[in-house]
Design an enzyme around this catalytic site. Structure first.
Site, PDB file in Angstrom:
ATOM      1  N   ASP A 211      26.536 121.697 -10.197  1.00 46.34           N
ATOM      2  CA  ASP A 211      26.650 121.920  -8.827  1.00 46.34           C
ATOM      3  C   ASP A 211      27.566 123.048  -8.295  1.00 46.34           C
ATOM      4  O   ASP A 211      28.510 123.398  -8.854  1.00 46.34           O
ATOM      5  CB  ASP A 211      26.754 120.581  -7.888  1.00 46.34           C
ATOM      6  CG  ASP A 211      26.399 120.672  -6.545  1.00 46.34           C
ATOM      7  OD1 ASP A 211      25.690 121.699  -6.143  1.00 46.34           O
ATOM      8  OD2 ASP A 211      26.869 119.976  -5.757  1.00 46.34           O
TER       9      ASP A 211
ATOM     10  N   ASN B  70      15.145 118.879  -4.353  1.00 50.78           N
ATOM     11  CA  ASN B  70      15.365 120.343  -4.148  1.00 50.78           C
ATOM     12  C   ASN B  70      14.224 121.195  -3.633  1.00 50.78           C
ATOM     13  O   ASN B  70      14.454 122.184  -3.305  1.00 50.78           O
ATOM     14  CB  ASN B  70      15.850 120.799  -5.784  1.00 50.78           C
ATOM     15  CG  ASN B  70      17.316 120.806  -5.896  1.00 50.78           C
ATOM     16  OD1 ASN B  70      17.579 120.239  -6.976  1.00 50.78           O
ATOM     17  ND2 ASN B  70      18.104 120.349  -5.061  1.00 50.78           N
TER      18      ASN B  70
HETATM   19  C1  IPE Z   1      21.945 117.910  -7.274  1.00 44.00           C
HETATM   20  O1  IPE Z   1      22.650 119.032  -6.502  1.00 44.00           O
HETATM   21  C2  IPE Z   1      21.071 118.656  -7.898  1.00 44.00           C
HETATM   22  C3  IPE Z   1      21.175 119.461  -9.250  1.00 44.00           C
HETATM   23  C4  IPE Z   1      22.449 119.860  -9.555  1.00 44.00           C
HETATM   24  C5  IPE Z   1      19.985 119.824  -9.646  1.00 44.00           C
HETATM   25  P1  IPE Z   1      22.418 119.111  -5.042  1.00 44.00           P
HETATM   26  O2  IPE Z   1      23.336 120.274  -4.563  1.00 44.00           O
HETATM   27  O3  IPE Z   1      20.884 118.930  -4.772  1.00 44.00           O
HETATM   28  O4  IPE Z   1      22.784 117.735  -4.390  1.00 44.00           O
HETATM   29  P2  IPE Z   1      23.273 117.274  -2.849  1.00 44.00           P
HETATM   30  O5  IPE Z   1      22.117 118.003  -1.923  1.00 44.00           O
HETATM   31  O6  IPE Z   1      24.629 118.236  -2.668  1.00 44.00           O
HETATM   32  O7  IPE Z   1      23.555 115.753  -2.871  1.00 44.00           O
HETATM   33  C1  IPE Z   2      23.339 123.808  -7.967  1.00 48.12           C
HETATM   34  O1  IPE Z   2      23.759 124.780  -7.212  1.00 48.12           O
HETATM   35  C2  IPE Z   2      21.954 124.119  -8.499  1.00 48.12           C
HETATM   36  C3  IPE Z   2      20.785 123.557  -7.966  1.00 48.12           C
HETATM   37  C4  IPE Z   2      20.939 122.431  -7.103  1.00 48.12           C
HETATM   38  C5  IPE Z   2      19.387 123.941  -8.315  1.00 48.12           C
HETATM   39  P1  IPE Z   2      23.410 124.602  -5.597  1.00 48.12           P
HETATM   40  O2  IPE Z   2      22.353 125.531  -5.131  1.00 48.12           O
HETATM   41  O3  IPE Z   2      23.382 123.170  -5.144  1.00 48.12           O
HETATM   42  O4  IPE Z   2      24.960 125.205  -4.905  1.00 48.12           O
HETATM   43  P2  IPE Z   2      25.698 124.574  -3.502  1.00 48.12           P
HETATM   44  O5  IPE Z   2      25.649 123.071  -3.537  1.00 48.12           O
HETATM   45  O6  IPE Z   2      24.802 125.058  -2.573  1.00 48.12           O
HETATM   46  O7  IPE Z   2      26.946 125.647  -3.624  1.00 48.12           O
HETATM   47 MG    MG Z   3      24.509 121.690  -4.337  1.00 47.64          MG
END
Ligand code: IPE
Ligand code: IPE
Ligand code: MG
Length: 230
Positions: free
Chosen positions: A18, A66
């Site tokens: 993340d 997602n």
């Molecule tokens: C969790 O991250 C999913 C992945 C890393 C693929 P998110 O960024 O989607 O999670 P939330 O929305 O902060 O819970």
């Molecule tokens: C994790 O990074 C990747 C996926 C969930 C695909 P994020 O895209 O969730 O990054 P933040 O949480 O917005 O920083």
């Molecule tokens: Mg995220």
């Protein structure tokens, strides 16, 4: 008894990767740049995990939630995934890595499903280590599917449900790492997490290095896993 100077090594580590978006934002870059940098981290960490002797590494790449993101970001992520599989499958195969996909990935674009199926089939006989990539993965969905399959076979027991999880056949989950400072599981491996150790770090995923993985494993080695006993 294990000599105290040899800390127990984790067998199966899972990572909630993340913070790509925040990494890009800090640099005034589009989110895509964060995801692209995140793929580079995947490469380095997959290699390091293998070299550190982990039997299995499970990476949360795209959750079933997602899809709520803007269509352009979803399409960017799918493009990066496609490129990653095409570019890295040779290295995985050459290093005896078995690629596994967990999650309902059949809902992705047909050409991507085909690419993934081919990559999985190509590495199916590899015995060195397993790299599981979670795609369109949601633990609640996984549990519903497993419970339905168990019920259809007339055996709704712990063992039967476990046998129908996407992770069936993998070593038990030892450690879940989440980057970026969030302290939640976001629908990841809820069943498997029952006795896994949790490790949270503020490092954003594109900044996560093999050193950080080493540090997490080092801390894991000093955790006292009691499993409800003494
Ligand atoms: C969790 O991250 C999913 C992945 C890393 C693929 P998110 O960024 O989607 O999670 P939330 O929305 O902060 O819970
Ligand atoms: C994790 O990074 C990747 C996926 C969930 C695909 P994020 O895209 O969730 O990054 P933040 O949480 O917005 O920083
Ligand atoms: Mg995220």
């Amino acid at each position: 008894m294990t000599p105290p100077d040899i800390p127990p090594l984790a067998r199966h580590v899972a990572i909630i990767m993340d913070g790509n978006g925040r990494w890009a934002k800090k640099r005034l870059l589009p989110r895509f740049a964060g995801h692209k940098a995140g793929v580079e981290t995947v490469r380095k960490i997959a290699r390091a995990a293998r070299e550190m002797g982990l039997e299995a590494l499970t990476l949360y790449a795209f959750s079933s939630e997602n899809w709520k993101r803007p269509a352009e970001e979803v399409s960017d992520l799918m493009g990066l995934l496609k490129h990653f599989i095409q570019a890295d499958i040779d290295e995985f195969d050459a290093n005896n890595v078995r690629l596994k996909i967990i999650g309902h990935y059949q809902a992705l674009a047909p050409e991507l499903v085909k690419l993934l199926d081919e990559a999985v089939a190509r590495t199916a006989g590899n015995t060195g280590s397993t790299l599981a990539v979670a795609l369109n993965y949601g633990a609640q969905d996984e549990l519903v599917r497993a419970a339905q399959a168990a019920a259809a076979a007339g055996d709704i027991s712990t063992e039967a449900i476990e046998a129908h999880l996407y992770t069936a056949g993998m070593p038990p989950l030892d450690l879940i790492i989440r980057t970026s400072g969030e302290q939640r599981l976001s629908n990841f491996l809820l069943w498997q997490a029952a006795y896994a150790e949790l490790y949270f770090t503020d490092i954003l995923w594109p900044d996560f290095t093999p050193k950080h993985l080493e540090k997490a494993l080092e801390e894991f080695a000093h955790r006292n896993r009691r499993y409800g006993g003494l």
